[in-house]
Scaffold this active site. Structure first.
Site, PDB file in Angstrom:
ATOM      1  N   ASP A   1       0.868  -1.180   0.000  1.00  0.00           N
ATOM      2  CA  ASP A   1       0.000   0.000   0.000  1.00  0.00           C
ATOM      3  C   ASP A   1       0.909   1.236   0.000  1.00  0.00           C
ATOM      4  OD1 ASP A   1      -2.217   1.597   0.052  1.00  0.00           O
ATOM      5  OD2 ASP A   1      -3.015   0.852   1.949  1.00  0.00           O
TER       6      ASP A   1
ATOM      7  N   ASP B   1      -3.943   7.301  -3.940  1.00  0.00           N
ATOM      8  CA  ASP B   1      -5.326   7.683  -4.268  1.00  0.00           C
ATOM      9  C   ASP B   1      -5.950   8.352  -3.053  1.00  0.00           C
ATOM     10  OD1 ASP B   1      -5.209   5.135  -2.914  1.00  0.00           O
ATOM     11  OD2 ASP B   1      -7.374   5.006  -3.231  1.00  0.00           O
TER      12      ASP B   1
ATOM     13  N   ALA C   1     -12.148   2.509   0.416  1.00  0.00           N
ATOM     14  CA  ALA C   1     -12.951   3.244   1.402  1.00  0.00           C
ATOM     15  C   ALA C   1     -14.270   2.551   1.753  1.00  0.00           C
ATOM     16  CB  ALA C   1     -13.193   4.686   0.958  1.00  0.00           C
TER      17      ALA C   1
ATOM     18  N   CYS D   1     -15.321 -24.285  16.878  1.00  0.00           N
ATOM     19  CA  CYS D   1     -14.365 -24.431  15.788  1.00  0.00           C
ATOM     20  C   CYS D   1     -13.569 -25.694  16.036  1.00  0.00           C
ATOM     21  CB  CYS D   1     -13.450 -23.204  15.765  1.00  0.00           C
ATOM     22  SG  CYS D   1     -12.102 -23.303  14.576  1.00  0.00           S
TER      23      CYS D   1
ATOM     24  N   CYS E   1     -10.325 -26.021  14.468  1.00  0.00           N
ATOM     25  CA  CYS E   1      -8.986 -25.760  13.938  1.00  0.00           C
ATOM     26  C   CYS E   1      -7.951 -26.304  14.918  1.00  0.00           C
ATOM     27  CB  CYS E   1      -8.783 -24.273  13.666  1.00  0.00           C
ATOM     28  SG  CYS E   1      -8.369 -23.287  15.123  1.00  0.00           S
TER      29      CYS E   1
ATOM     30  N   CYS F   1      -8.210 -24.646  18.308  1.00  0.00           N
ATOM     31  CA  CYS F   1      -9.436 -24.943  19.067  1.00  0.00           C
ATOM     32  C   CYS F   1      -9.546 -26.421  19.409  1.00  0.00           C
ATOM     33  CB  CYS F   1     -10.664 -24.478  18.291  1.00  0.00           C
ATOM     34  SG  CYS F   1     -10.626 -22.687  18.020  1.00  0.00           S
TER      35      CYS F   1
END
Lengths: 523, 523
Positions: free
Chosen positions: A93, A128, A196, A279, A281, A284
């Protein structure tokens, strides 16, 4: 044609694509999530992001790198990839956010793009102006002038094989967003961030986000890879992808972890409020909530960040699988029930059904009627358009039940809410293979009535009879007066007999999705 | 009071409970999932079920054990727990399924219960008759006579501290299910399986399943732990728990794995159709679909079974967390969009809103309006009942906007679809703290109109004015004629001014669930 982006599969306005990033020598499958890396704070080692989580691309901020002296020197000397230890693609960015936040920054598009090139970024960004939502129209338009110039400046920079972002701004003005999209697509820049939208998402204005993205997409060409800048919460991936977004970036996984927050596909929980971890994962699976609360702050932050990334990438895989299966809008339906604002987002998406319809596949998985909203899906719209083009006999029975054993009609068509009437020959074609609830809702009946109306208006000479299962007054009111009505529910015997020949789209039939359960395994 | 079952928390008719199983010395937290173990085929080692998946209880079939000579001898000699290597609680089935399937079995309730006691079962089962759906009423009633006798026989057996199931049958006849429930609750037996729902689930008749369970629950007492016998697909846990089911058993995890099937919370996929794994469990984190397809058949079956168990227990944790948070019906809303038949199931559940309302908490998490169906939730029903009891002035303005700066009304109340009117003093009480979509739907407006009607009918002397945001004709038609209507949308200036004092329940406010995202982490 933008030859660095190829669409492999699509559903609604969503697609699976391949973004070729030449400078990195990497092809990124989209939709993709770019974890945000703060060069000053490393929550998860970037090399693990690729090997363990499958992130082929990440994003970092060149403005921060440039303004932090030791980091700048290392980046210029070693290059971004070595500095971060990441061998995938890296997007940078530009400092636009800092410009918007602090009013000025100490760089220009030309300068910061050259810096991005020099530190080895694979996808650079010009400066921008991210105009916030609800800015005045004058503000939005004049900001857009600056952004337009930034894009022109960017085109003039010798960036080598670095790709360059062409942000699409325009605040909450759909015509400005569309115009900005058209202008961005006309540059020779490469990737198209819709900018934005973060303030909209932070205040749960998912419907406004949908309108902004839909407008930008109308301006952009289909072959433009679109990045929803700053969006990384898994709750909105399905919705945003269905609109045609290809790239997301997430600082959320790390920022929220720092706050003790735990992401799910329908929102964000506080770890301290959880009695159970919803969860499976690796984190978890290994920890209970109490155990997670007991580890020290840094470790807890890292563990939560890992969970947050797992659930994020899991949802992205789910979205991709849905595109492959042709049931992305069914996934959007589910996610729409995560929060009232997501329901608004889905309702807003359906306001753009015509726009989706123009690029949606004509044939995909089985259409599922799942809610009142399903009646507004692009597939229903398309069927109604098609009804006006079908050849129709002089006298026609449209019925929710089967062909009567004796009748004087020239033809008998089926009626299935929300689609309405269709000849039996089309029964096995998408979307008329739909599965819909037995307990039909008023919106589905109303849409079916609109199908009848489309048919009648295109064929004013045909005598149409509609045999319906006791439709709602609102739906019957939408049926043209010339149509003869017959209420099948008023005739219980017939309804029970259910003599139809063509199968009943209302009864969920045994299929690959059927859960085969038995009282006990040995039975 | 059944002192072996204690309810800790509840939401809708669902609850978190503790089932004490004295013979095992184990307390099982409910809702619980009992993996089904076939004594002859072991897909996953039972000891791992407890340590890795958290299963505190499993179920196996005593009839199969008794008719398989070497297994019978081992069970009698070593006891079930040693034989299976499982230190949690073990429930045993009786052979009822085999009876239903093959017409006769070689045992009686007394004999098989004594056998279950002798092999060390912790929860035994008599020989009931699982009457299939759509049996004749005569059949269902006469089967129920046999089941009633089996329960009486079971009560007479000296089972020591083994708990005993009292199955509730009755096919698709709600009055028979209710009667069976009442009779079962009147025995001194301990756990209450609602039986013969598997054929309904296999044919995706979730609405019929809901009606059968709701009827059984009307007969059973609130302190009866209820087992939905044979139900183990995670897609229906939220729905079944919301009805008041506490125990589930799953052979599905293993049977489906044998078929290459992969469970998700909204259905079942074939592994061969998956390009992506929509899950983060340890299996799905470690393998890609191609890698899973490449392993040999036995290993693939074991890996799929593990995934299937992970997703199953994950959903159970999600259901429990939802009960804690008081948003179980919000989870049901989400799951209702997994399949049209699940939408039917949810719509059927809402037919029983009065029944849920009687036991639902008066105050819980934030009510989310998520769909047209939300308007039929028990909380809306309860608010309408309350409206008839509120004290009301002679002249009342009910408005979707704020209090006008000048007016002649005695009081000004807010109106929020789907609830309808309420005094501002109640704004901060459940469920009127609701978050609802900005894009209000017709069903919510209609429900709000019914709230107005309830108010007017209870207070015929009051002059009521309704200021609405351009409601649907159907909703306005439901407002009593005596009410003066004022369309706020016809007056755009006022709508924009939005001068209300009491806050706007339609705007999703920043709260703990808010996804905080920023354009990049460093911003």
């Amino acid at each position: 044609m933008r030859d660095h982006f190829e669409i492999r599969d699509h559903d609604a306005a969503g697609r699976i694509g391949e973004l070729t990033v030449p400078r990195a020598g990497v092809t990124v499958e989209t939709p993709a999530l770019l974890p945000v890396i703060n060069p000053n704070i490393e929550t998860i080692d970037p090399s693990r992001l690729r090997s363990e989580f499958g992130a082929d691309m990440l994003i970092t901020n060149s403005y921060i790198i440039r303004t932090t002296e030791d980091v700048r020197e290392r980046a210029l000397e070693d290059g971004l990839h070595d500095m971060l230890g990441f061998d995938g693609a890296i997007m940078t960015d530009s400092g636009s956010f800092q410009l918007a936040e602090y009013g000025e920054i100490d760089t220009t598009t030309t300068e910061i793009l050259e810096f991005q090139r020099d530190i080895g970024s694979d996808v650079g960004t010009p400066v921008d102006i991210p105009t916030p939502p609800d800015a005045s129209r004058e503000q939005a338009a004049s900001d857009l002038d600056v952004t337009r110039q930034a894009l022109a400046d960017a085109e003039a920079v010798d960036v080598g094989d670095m790709l360059v972002n062409a942000p699409v701004q325009g605040s909450t003005y759909p015509d400005l967003r569309e115009q900005a999209g058209r202008e961005a697509a006309a540059t020779d820049l490469d990737v198209f961030p819709v900018g934005a939208v973060v303030p909209m998402m932070n205040s749960y204005r998912y419907d406004d986000m949908v309108d902004a993205v839909a407008a930008a997409k109308r301006g952009l060409a289909e072959d433009c890879p679109v990045h929803l800048f700053g969006a990384g919460h898994p709750m909105m991936f399905a919705l945003a992808v269905a609109l045609g977004c290809d790239l997301f970036d997430s600082a959320a996984y790390a920022l929220m972890a720092r706050d003790g927050r735990y992401l799910t596909v329908s929102g964000t929980e506080q770890l301290e409020d959880l009695d159970y971890l919803p969860c499976s994962c690796p984190i978890c699976h290994e920890y209970t909530p109490d155990e997670l609360r007991a580890v020290d702050a840094d470790e807890q932050e890292a563990l939560l960040a890992e969970h947050n990334l797992h659930v994020t990438f899991e949802e992205l895989r789910r979205v991709k699988q849905a595109i492959r299966d042709g049931d992305l809008l069914e996934l959007v339906e589910k996610r729409a029930r995560g929060h009232p604002a997501m329901a608004d987002g889905y309702r807003a998406l359906l306001d753009h059904a015509d726009q989706l319809e123009r690029i949606d596949s004509a044939s995909k998985g089985t259409f599922f009627g799942l809610s009142h909203e399903s009646a507004r899906r692009p597939e229903v719209r398309r069927h109604h358009d098609r009804l006006a083009r079908l050849s129709v006999p002089d006298s026609l029975l449209c019925t929710e039940y089967g062909t009567p054993s004796e009748h004087d009609y020239d033809e008998v068509w089926r009626v299935v809410p929300p689609f309405g009437p269709f000849p039996r020959a089309l029964s096995e074609t998408y979307p008329l293979t739909a599965e819909v609830p037995d307990r039909t809702d008023a919106a589905a009946e109303r849409a079916a009535a609109e199908g009848i109306r489309a048919l009648v208006e295109a064929n004013p000479g045909t005598e149409v009879t509609l045999a319906h299962e006791g439709w709602d007054a609102d739906a019957l009111g939408a049926v043209p007066e010339s149509v003869t009505l017959e209420n099948l529910h008023a005739d219980a015997d017939r309804a029970d007999a259910d003599t139809h020949a063509g199968g009943d789209a209302d009864s969920p039939e045994a299929d690959a999705d059927e859960p085969a359960e038995s009282r006990s395994e040995s039975e």
